[in-house]
Design an enzyme around this catalytic site. Structure first.
Site, PDB file in Angstrom:
ATOM      1  N   GLY A 188       0.835  -1.201   0.000  1.00 45.38           N
ATOM      2  CA  GLY A 188       0.000   0.000   0.000  1.00 45.38           C
ATOM      3  C   GLY A 188       0.864   1.242   0.000  1.00 45.38           C
ATOM      4  O   GLY A 188       0.553   2.237   0.653  1.00 45.38           O
ATOM      5  N   ASN A 225       1.456  -1.889   5.259  1.00 51.66           N
ATOM      6  CA  ASN A 225       0.655  -0.674   5.362  1.00 51.66           C
ATOM      7  C   ASN A 225      -0.715  -0.816   4.711  1.00 51.66           C
ATOM      8  O   ASN A 225      -1.575   0.034   4.906  1.00 51.66           O
ATOM      9  CB  ASN A 225       1.413   0.497   4.715  1.00 51.66           C
ATOM     10  CG  ASN A 225       0.563   1.758   4.654  1.00 51.66           C
ATOM     11  OD1 ASN A 225       0.277   2.367   5.680  1.00 51.66           O
ATOM     12  ND2 ASN A 225       0.127   2.133   3.462  1.00 51.66           N
ATOM     13  N   SER A 263      -4.050   1.048  13.611  1.00 54.74           N
ATOM     14  CA  SER A 263      -4.868   2.260  13.714  1.00 54.74           C
ATOM     15  C   SER A 263      -5.301   2.464  15.153  1.00 54.74           C
ATOM     16  O   SER A 263      -5.475   1.493  15.908  1.00 54.74           O
ATOM     17  CB  SER A 263      -6.114   2.125  12.826  1.00 54.74           C
ATOM     18  OG  SER A 263      -7.045   3.161  13.095  1.00 54.74           O
ATOM     19  N   TYR A 286     -13.585  -2.621  10.596  1.00 51.18           N
ATOM     20  CA  TYR A 286     -12.200  -2.167  10.450  1.00 51.18           C
ATOM     21  C   TYR A 286     -11.501  -2.151  11.801  1.00 51.18           C
ATOM     22  O   TYR A 286     -10.357  -2.618  11.933  1.00 51.18           O
ATOM     23  CB  TYR A 286     -12.207  -0.771   9.827  1.00 51.18           C
ATOM     24  CG  TYR A 286     -10.892  -0.043   9.795  1.00 51.18           C
ATOM     25  CD1 TYR A 286      -9.967  -0.286   8.787  1.00 51.18           C
ATOM     26  CD2 TYR A 286     -10.576   0.925  10.754  1.00 51.18           C
ATOM     27  CE1 TYR A 286      -8.761   0.397   8.737  1.00 51.18           C
ATOM     28  CE2 TYR A 286      -9.379   1.620  10.713  1.00 51.18           C
ATOM     29  CZ  TYR A 286      -8.474   1.352   9.706  1.00 51.18           C
ATOM     30  OH  TYR A 286      -7.289   2.033   9.659  1.00 51.18           O
ATOM     31  N   ALA A 287     -12.188  -1.635  12.822  1.00 51.98           N
ATOM     32  CA  ALA A 287     -11.602  -1.548  14.156  1.00 51.98           C
ATOM     33  C   ALA A 287     -11.310  -2.934  14.723  1.00 51.98           C
ATOM     34  O   ALA A 287     -10.256  -3.163  15.333  1.00 51.98           O
ATOM     35  CB  ALA A 287     -12.538  -0.783  15.094  1.00 51.98           C
ATOM     36  N   ALA A 324     -10.711  -5.652  12.987  1.00 55.39           N
ATOM     37  CA  ALA A 324      -9.583  -6.209  12.227  1.00 55.39           C
ATOM     38  C   ALA A 324      -8.256  -5.631  12.709  1.00 55.39           C
ATOM     39  O   ALA A 324      -7.256  -6.349  12.829  1.00 55.39           O
ATOM     40  CB  ALA A 324      -9.777  -5.941  10.736  1.00 55.39           C
ATOM     41  N   LYS A 325      -8.228  -4.328  12.990  1.00 60.16           N
ATOM     42  CA  LYS A 325      -6.992  -3.705  13.463  1.00 60.16           C
ATOM     43  C   LYS A 325      -6.639  -4.166  14.877  1.00 60.16           C
ATOM     44  O   LYS A 325      -5.451  -4.320  15.213  1.00 60.16           O
ATOM     45  CB  LYS A 325      -7.120  -2.184  13.409  1.00 60.16           C
ATOM     46  CG  LYS A 325      -7.119  -1.603  12.000  1.00 60.16           C
ATOM     47  CD  LYS A 325      -5.849  -1.930  11.239  1.00 60.16           C
ATOM     48  CE  LYS A 325      -5.746  -1.132   9.939  1.00 60.16           C
ATOM     49  NZ  LYS A 325      -4.536  -1.481   9.158  1.00 60.16           N
TER      50      LYS A 325
END
Length: 261
Positions: free
Chosen positions: A17, A85, A139, A153-154, A156-157
């Site tokens: 990325g 990234n 993140s 997303y949260a 997964a992070k």
């Protein structure tokens, strides 16, 4: 700082990325430090100023991972530095009820599984050469989840943070340092598009939704978003010989938003 100017000379780095935003800034920072840098992304940004060697690939597709590593090894040799990234989310806002199995799977593939696969492909050569550095770009959402708009997303992070710690415990004794970096709000084109989408759906100005987002994080004492170059500077240090005793940690770089130590 002049004596550190080319401290990565002779090192080969892969930044996934790495064609825009934080990834691009990291790639440029490693280039400045003397490293040979390869970047991947799904599409070429069309930027003639891209100085890194570019490989188009979608790392959410398992077969693409080994292909990328083989190309890098054939052209440059073994990889010394890996910066994972790639990440992001295309899931809709609206909280838990708005997320389907597909949304969860997409966010897990992009933000967790793709890192695991590229690590799996590169770790054997790092083990063989008895050295290497892996940085996972996580993140602040992995610690302070925003359920309304970034729930999957949260999650997964948060999983990426735990995985990064686990990997460091296993491979640091073999000479490989592993760390995570968790930025808060960063002024990138992707963040700009996200804020614009929030503005469009809420009928409020971009400035208002930006302030709301900062407030939802508990406030940002620095009073602004980070610049990609500020994240890159931290990563540049972490992959350097100066950070030789640093492993197994998650560096939060958020302008003071996180309320805990």
């Amino acid at each position: 700082m002049e004596k550190f100017a080319k401290e990565l000379t002779g090192k080969l780095a892969l930044v996934t990325g790495g064609t825009k935003g934080i990834g691009r800034a990291i790639a440029d920072r490693l280039l400045e430090a003397g490293a040979t840098v390869v970047v991947t992304a799904r599409n070429h940004p069309g930027d003639e100023n891209l100085k890194s060697y570019f490989i188009p690939t979608d790392l959410t597709i398992p077969s693409e991972t080994d292909k990328v590593v083989r190309e890098i090894n054939k052209k440059f040799g073994t990889i010394d530095i890996l910066v994972n990234n790639m990440g992001g989310s295309t899931s809709p806002s609206g909280g838990f009820a708005a997320l389907t199995d597909e949304h969860w799977e997409n966010d897990l593939q992009l933000n967790l599984q793709s890192s695991i696969r590229i690590d799996r492909a590169i770790l054997p050569q790092m083990v063989e050469q008895k050295g290497g550095v892996i940085i996972h770009i996580s993140s602040l959402s992995g610690i302070l989840p925003l359920y309304e708009s970034l729930g999957a997303y949260a999650v997964a992070k948060a999983a990426l943070n735990n995985y990064s710690k686990s990997l460091s415990k296993e491979f640091t004794p073999r000479g490989i340092r592993v760390a995570a970096v968790s930025p808060g709000m960063v002024k990138t084109d992707t963040m700009g598009a996200y804020l614009q989408s929030l503005s469009d759906t809420s009928g409020r100005s971009v400035e208002e939704v930006t302030q709301d987002l900062m407030t939802s994080l508990g406030g940002v004492p620095m009073g602004r978003m980070a610049l990609p170059e500020e994240i890159a500077e931290l990563v540049g240090f972490l992959v350097s010989p100066r950070a030789s005793y640093i492993t197994g940690v998650n560096y939060i770089i958020d302008g003071g938003a996180n309320p805990s130590f």
